[in-house]
Design a protein around this motif. Structure first.
Motif, short mmCIF file in Angstrom:
data_model
loop_
_atom_site.label_atom_id
_atom_site.label_comp_id
_atom_site.label_asym_id
_atom_site.label_seq_id
_atom_site.Cartn_x
_atom_site.Cartn_y
_atom_site.Cartn_z
N ARG A 53 28.23 16.01 9.60
CA ARG A 53 27.61 14.85 8.95
C ARG A 53 28.34 13.60 9.39
NH1 ARG A 53 26.81 16.76 2.65
NH2 ARG A 53 24.87 17.89 2.98
N GLY A 54 27.60 12.66 9.92
CA GLY A 54 28.21 11.39 10.31
C GLY A 54 29.34 11.53 11.30
N GLY A 55 29.22 12.47 12.23
CA GLY A 55 30.24 12.66 13.25
C GLY A 55 31.45 13.46 12.79
N LYS A 56 31.43 13.93 11.56
CA LYS A 56 32.55 14.74 11.04
C LYS A 56 32.06 16.15 10.73
CE LYS A 56 34.95 10.85 8.97
NZ LYS A 56 35.51 10.29 7.74
N ALA A 57 32.98 17.10 10.80
CA ALA A 57 32.65 18.49 10.48
C ALA A 57 33.24 18.85 9.12
CB ALA A 57 33.19 19.42 11.55
#
Length: 86
Positions: free
Chosen positions: A56-60
């Protein structure tokens, strides 16, 4: 004895699952399922925990989810999309 199985589940439809806020989009998700079993016995393996990895949003993020619920959701998704569950 415990064992960890890592696999990729593909969803063709958006879905929700307990333990994760909001609706998850269709796509592929990495999953780790820890099972508990006794070697040499005919007792079935029992899933004791499952982790669903979400970007989500470039984060895991790793979410602990109910393994049986995840299996039911995946099976329903495959049936809805006309694919045979694997």
């Amino acid at each position: 004895m415990k064992a960890t199985e890592r696999r990729t589940l593909a969803f063709t439809n958006a879905f929700t699952i307990g333990g994760v806020d909001g609706t998850l989009p269709a796509g592929e998700y990495q999953v780790e399922v820890d099972t508990d079993f006794t070697p040499g016995e005919d007792a079935p393996q029992k899933a004791v925990s499952a982790f669903l990895y979400v970007r989500r949003g470039g984060k895991a993020y790793a979410f602990e989810v109910d393994a049986e619920e995840l299996g039911r959701i995946h099976k329903a998704d495959r049936k809805k999309s006309g694919n045979t569950p694997r």
